[in-house]
Every structure is written in structure tokens, then in C-alpha cells.
Design an enzyme around this catalytic site. Structure first.
Site, short mmCIF file in Angstrom:
data_model
loop_
_atom_site.label_atom_id
_atom_site.label_comp_id
_atom_site.label_asym_id
_atom_site.label_seq_id
_atom_site.Cartn_x
_atom_site.Cartn_y
_atom_site.Cartn_z
N ASN A 35 -35.06 19.07 -65.20
CA ASN A 35 -34.05 18.39 -64.38
C ASN A 35 -33.01 17.62 -65.19
OD1 ASN A 35 -35.39 19.30 -62.16
ND2 ASN A 35 -36.25 17.31 -61.56
N LYS A 36 -33.18 17.53 -66.49
CA LYS A 36 -32.28 16.69 -67.28
C LYS A 36 -30.98 17.43 -67.63
CE LYS A 36 -35.18 13.17 -67.46
NZ LYS A 36 -36.52 13.49 -66.99
#
Ligand SMILES: *Cc1c(COP(=O)(O)O)cnc(C)c1O
Length: 383
Positions: free
Chosen positions: A183-184
């Protein structure tokens, strides 16, 4: 993608990277090897030449950072109660005690003005978090660390590509941990890195990440510390190389979408919006805090039913069972508790269309008006 389900985030992996990963898979060397060394060299260049070691997660990077900072049993580490629980868990796992300091209502980051009062003779390190990619004031924080001779282990998990007053996060500071979780802003599926100060710390990091093993030219090996298993694979590193080449583009797109949120989001709905920072932040997330009369579970369910994913990042850590068992109580960090109760992460990722932002804002307005019962009440607009 207007009719498809819009998740709150989604990685952008291009075909060139996919082909590169396939090449690694066919190469006969899939664990830590040439791709890891290549990715580390590129990361080091990105962070102004500082030594960088890749790891299988940022949680591992934080654990190793705390070890390098000498944090152990009986020590205290000052941190924020408003973060992913990894931030506090690593302190507990090191045998130390997390000392939470409440957050600032606007930045949602540790309130730097309250940090100094939390320093005791047992304090060994500060562990700040850049929530949503908005950096903590590094000038003030590092000044406190210097004055009290504390190490700083930065949980910069979310701030890849963010900066503080023109200097890149990671290129400045003491020990800096960054996440490459799916998700980064830059992903290797799972992974992370630790930026360190010198060759000696880089060597120590290598020992901590792989069983403490030191190998000699004659084939023998020795072990001097009980290291863990935190090395990154070449498969992951190859994804990272493809991602790093596009990071500026990804973050520019995030900025543009965040700007559009500020243009479109109805400010009369009574939500607290994030700080409008377009110089330091990497816009890892666009998060609103819902009005207190709106039940977040209902908001998420109705948005989901309308095809829009909403995340929760994060409930206040000290209210989780483990931390209550350690003696933390509701009411201790009221701003973090308020934000933790009402925070909602709206969709924001590079492949989103401008119209997706409009769709989210329109649906959020409909849902909030339905849930709060008193649409556009003047008393709720000023918060
Ligand atoms: C993602 C994240 C972590 C953990 O990173 P992993 O790579 O998943 O171990 C730690 N702290 C914060 C603030 C994060 O967002």
C-alpha cells in the site's frame, strides 16, 4: 473506471517491471543477490549517498533501528499513539516501554511541543511517524534529540519521497525506516529499508538482518549476535527498482489528486480535512475525520455499497488490548483518540482518474448527509 469498485489504494506495477521480475525468476537466483545490491545502490543515491540496507519489512527495519540505537530492557522510547501498531510493537519487542505523546490536531503527528516534557532519564530514543506522508517537524525534533542525547529512529514507513524544508526524508536524520509494503508509495509487495549513518552501522544492520552471520573467504563463518531473518529477495528488489524509477511521477500524481480533493470536498459537511501541504508531504493518504455524530462503520458500509473503498488508518494504539494490559487508559491522549475514532482514508493512488475524486466527494456528501440527519447545519461547518 467510474463503474468499477474503487479501492482506497492499489499499486501501479508496469509491464517493464513484470518482465524484469520474470527475468529474475528465470535467472536461477531469486533470494538476496545482484538485484538487492542494485536496488540498495539506487536507494543510497536517492538518499544523498547515505548507506541503505533493504529488508523484508519496515517492521524489521524498525527493530534493527532500535537495536542499532541501543534500545533494550528498561528503556523508554517516545512515540505517537496514532500509527500502525507496528510502531509501538517494535518498542515492546525490544523490551522497552513506549511512552506515548498525544498528537497535534491538525498534522495528526506527534505534538512536538509536548515531547520534551516526556523525556526521562530512561528515555533512549524518539520514534516519530509521518502519518499519511506528512513529515514531523525534523528541525524541532532533532534539536530535542541533540539536547537530551537521544537517538532518533524515524518511522518514515509512509514518507518515501516526502521532504522536510527541501531535504528529502531519509537523506537527513539519524536512523530512518521506510516501508515498501503493497500500500505504500513505492512497493516491493513486502519490504522496507533502513537508512543508517555509516559503514559500521550498515555492517551491523547486515548482521541483524541475517542471523548475525559473518562469512570468511575460507568458507568458515561466525556469529556474534542473534540476528533475525529480514533479508529482501531479488524478486522484491526488482519490483523496487521499477518503482523507484517512477516514484516522482507517482507522487506528482498523488499531489494532483489530493489538490482535486480539496477543490471538490464539501467543507460544510463537518469533516476535518488534512493539512493542505504541497511542499513536504508525499500524499501517501487523503484522510478525513468524520463528524462525531456519524458512525464510521455505517459510513464505510454505505461507501462500500456505492462502490468506493474506505480504509481506517488508524485506531489509537494505546486503546488496543495489549496496550491497555500495559496500563494505558482511555482519555490519556484525547486528540489521538478523537482522530482514531473518526478517521477515514479516501481512495488515493496514482492510477486514479480525476473523475474518481469527484465521484468519491459526491458520494461522501450524499452518505454523510444521510447519516448525520441534519444536512448542512451551520453549527457543524465550523470545526
Ligand atoms: C506500513 C507501516 C509500518 C510497517 O511496515 P511493514 O513494511 O508493513 O512492516 C510501520 N509503521 C507505519 C506508520 C506504517 O505505515
Amino acid at each position: 473506471m467510474s463503474k468499477e469498485f474503487l479501492p482506497f489504494t492499489r499499486p501501479s506495477i508496469d509491464e517493464e517491471t513484470i518482465a524484469g521480475v520474470a527475468e529474475v525468476l528465470r535467472s536461477g537466483w531469486i533470494s538476496s543477490g545482484p538485484q538487492v545490491r542494485d536496488f540498495e545502490a539506487r536507494l543510497s543515491a536517492y538518499f544523498g549517498g547515505r548507506p541503505v540496507r533493504t529488508l523484508s519489512s519496515a517492521t524489521g527495519a524498525l527493530e534493527i533501528g532500535l537495536a542499532l540505537a541501543g534500545v533494550g530492557a528498561g528503556d523508554e522510547v517516545i512515540t505517537t499513539p496514532l500509527s500502525w501498531v507496528a510502531t509501538a510493537n517494535v518498542i515492546v519487542r525490544a523490551g522497552a516501554r513506549p511512552v506515548f505523546v498525544d498528537v497535534d490536531a491538525q498534522t495528526r503527528n506527534i505534538d512536538v511541543a509536548l515531547v520534551e516534557a516526556a523525556v526521562t532519564p530512561r528515555t533512549r530514543a524518539l520514534l516519530p511517524v509521518d502519518l499519511a506522508g506528512l513529515p514531523v517537524d525534523r528541525g524541532r525534533l532533532n534539536a530535542i534529540a541533540r539536547a537530551h542525547r537521544l537517538r532518533v529512529v524515524e518511522d518514515a514507513a509512509q514518507s518515501m519521497g516526502a521532504s522536510w524544508q527541501g531535504e528529502r526524508i531519509g537523506a537527513i536524520g539519524d536512523l530512518v525506516s521506510i516501508s515498501f509494503h503493497a500500500n505504500k508509495n513505492l512497493t516491493t509487495a513486502e519490504g522496507g529499508c533502513l537508512v543508517v549513518n555509516d559503514a559500521d552501522e550498515a555492517r551491523q544492520c547486515e548482521l541483524w538482518r541475517l542471523q548475525g552471520v559473518e562469512r570468511f573467504a575460507d568458507g568458515n563463518l561466525d556469529v556474534t549476535l542473534a540476528g533475525g531473518k529480514h533479508n529482501m529477495t531479488d524478486i522484491a528488489a526488482r519490483i523496487g527498482i521499477g518503482q523507484l524509477a517512477r516514484l516522482e511521477e507517482f507522487n506528482a500524481r498523488r499531489h494532483a489528486l489530493a489538490r482535486h480533493y480539496f477543490e471538490c470536498f464539501d467543507r460544510s459537511l463537518g469533516c476535518e480535512l488534512p493539512v493542505e501541504d504541497f511542499t513536504n508531504s508525499n500524499w501517501h493518504m487523503f484522510q478525513i475525520v468524520l463528524p462525531s455524530q456519524v458512525e464510521r462503520g455505517a459510513f464505510i458500509a454505505q461507501m462500500q455499497a456505492a462502490g468506493i473503498g474506505v480504509g481506517v488508518h488508524y485506531p489509537a494504539i494505546h486503546l488496543l488490548t495489549l496496550y491497555r494490559q500495559m496500563g494505558f487508559r482511555p482519555g490519556e491522549f484525547p486528540i489521538a483518540e478523537h482522530i482514531g475514532r473518526g478517521i477515514a482514508t479516501l481512495p488515493l493512488f496514482p492510477a486514479m482518474e480525476t473523475e474518481d475524486v469527484e465521484r468519491v466527494c459526491e458520494q461522501a456528501a450524499r452518505t454523510l448527509k444521510a447519516l448525520s440527519g441534519r444536512p448542512r447545519a451551520a453549527s457543524r461547518s465550523a470545526r
